[in-house]
Design a protein around this motif. Sequence first.
Motif, PDB file in Angstrom:
ATOM      1  N   ARG A   3       0.849  -1.195   0.000  1.00 23.40           N
ATOM      2  CA  ARG A   3       0.000   0.000   0.000  1.00 23.40           C
ATOM      3  C   ARG A   3       0.881   1.240   0.000  1.00 23.40           C
ATOM      4  NH1 ARG A   3      -5.030   0.865   3.870  1.00 23.40           N
ATOM      5  NH2 ARG A   3      -4.864   2.810   2.725  1.00 23.40           N
ATOM      6  N   ALA A  93      -5.115   5.417  -4.668  1.00 26.83           N
ATOM      7  CA  ALA A  93      -5.318   4.332  -5.637  1.00 26.83           C
ATOM      8  C   ALA A  93      -4.433   4.538  -6.867  1.00 26.83           C
ATOM      9  CB  ALA A  93      -6.786   4.266  -6.039  1.00 26.83           C
ATOM     10  N   LYS A  94      -4.350   5.794  -7.317  1.00 25.19           N
ATOM     11  CA  LYS A  94      -3.560   6.098  -8.508  1.00 25.19           C
ATOM     12  C   LYS A  94      -2.062   5.878  -8.254  1.00 25.19           C
ATOM     13  CE  LYS A  94      -3.052   9.652 -12.076  1.00 25.19           C
ATOM     14  NZ  LYS A  94      -3.455  10.991 -12.524  1.00 25.19           N
ATOM     15  N   LEU A  96      -0.494   3.589  -6.680  1.00 23.26           N
ATOM     16  CA  LEU A  96      -0.050   2.204  -6.919  1.00 23.26           C
ATOM     17  C   LEU A  96       0.143   1.912  -8.397  1.00 23.26           C
ATOM     18  CD1 LEU A  96      -2.023   0.067  -4.330  1.00 23.26           C
ATOM     19  CD2 LEU A  96       0.454   0.341  -4.497  1.00 23.26           C
ATOM     20  N   THR A  97      -0.655   2.564  -9.252  1.00 21.93           N
ATOM     21  CA  THR A  97      -0.512   2.395 -10.697  1.00 21.93           C
ATOM     22  C   THR A  97       0.701   3.167 -11.209  1.00 21.93           C
ATOM     23  OG1 THR A  97      -2.916   2.384 -10.759  1.00 21.93           O
ATOM     24  CG2 THR A  97      -1.784   2.516 -12.872  1.00 21.93           C
ATOM     25  N   VAL A  98       0.786   4.420 -10.780  1.00 19.56           N
ATOM     26  CA  VAL A  98       1.848   5.303 -11.257  1.00 19.56           C
ATOM     27  C   VAL A  98       3.234   4.787 -10.842  1.00 19.56           C
ATOM     28  CG1 VAL A  98       2.844   7.604 -10.972  1.00 19.56           C
ATOM     29  CG2 VAL A  98       0.379   7.343 -11.335  1.00 19.56           C
ATOM     30  N   VAL A 100       4.160   1.675 -10.094  1.00 19.07           N
ATOM     31  CA  VAL A 100       4.252   0.217 -10.176  1.00 19.07           C
ATOM     32  C   VAL A 100       5.701  -0.242 -10.414  1.00 19.07           C
ATOM     33  CG1 VAL A 100       3.676   0.064 -12.650  1.00 19.07           C
ATOM     34  CG2 VAL A 100       3.138  -1.857 -11.134  1.00 19.07           C
ATOM     35  N   GLU A 101       6.473   0.543 -11.184  1.00 19.54           N
ATOM     36  CA  GLU A 101       7.857   0.131 -11.475  1.00 19.54           C
ATOM     37  C   GLU A 101       8.785   0.244 -10.265  1.00 19.54           C
ATOM     38  OE1 GLU A 101       9.946   1.226 -15.043  1.00 19.54           O
ATOM     39  OE2 GLU A 101       8.085   1.147 -16.190  1.00 19.54           O
TER      40      GLU A 101
END
Lengths: 128, 128
Positions: A3, A93-94, A96-98, A100-101
């Motif tokens: 998280r 939430a965003k 975790l996407t942004v 991810v690398e």
Amino acid sequence: MTRIRLRIDFDGENYIGHGRIELLELIGRHGSIAKAAQAMGMSYKRAWYLIDGFSAMFREPLIERQHGGKGGGSATVTPFGRRVVEEYRAMEAKALTVFVEPVGFLEAHLAKPSPARAKPKLKSRKAT
Amino acid sequence: MTRIRLRIDFDGENYIGHGRIELLELIGRHGSIAKAAQAMGMSYKRAWYLIDGFSAMFREPLIERQHGGKGGGSATVTPFGRRVVEEYRAMEAKALTVFVEPVGFLEAHLAKPSPARAKPKLKSRKAT
């Protein structure tokens, strides 16, 4: 699961963090500062100061209080308060996407088995 | 100026937060856990536990310690430790770009003048 929590520090002492948002959400759910405090395992006094400082940051209030009769009053989250929660949760939430690398890079280097039980890497506490 | 700080919670008790990253940076700058602790205004013991728990999260060490003579030893940040700092700082910097809209929305609603001196919005502390 990993998280990411965000703390937004504005000028001065103003900030938005996970605890403030959670408290605001719980006030909305329970309709009461006292019940929200109880759900977070904190004193009413502490919850009151937390939400008071949070609300004072903005030109518009985050909550509204209705003074009741014998049973005490209640508290509701204003439309602006709900919007603040939504913006924060959407950012979380965003994230975790942004990220991810870099998060994937860090996860790939975590110790196995569970690092909570891993041995400390440093051998002594002698001042260096 | 608004800042966004990130706390990354992995499974178990593993996390990366602003304090751990700052401590690691300061160890790199000063070449010593004791001096880094001093720069952060924390005890050597606390800094040691902080960096020890941080380092134990990963398969590779974040720092290396050289035991010295009379003057005591020193500590250096490993290439992996430097990479962890870089990834975290890059995420922080990127957050401000990625979240420019929600942060702008929140900033636009901040009280004026300086909210640190604004009056509390709630009028009493009676339990609700």
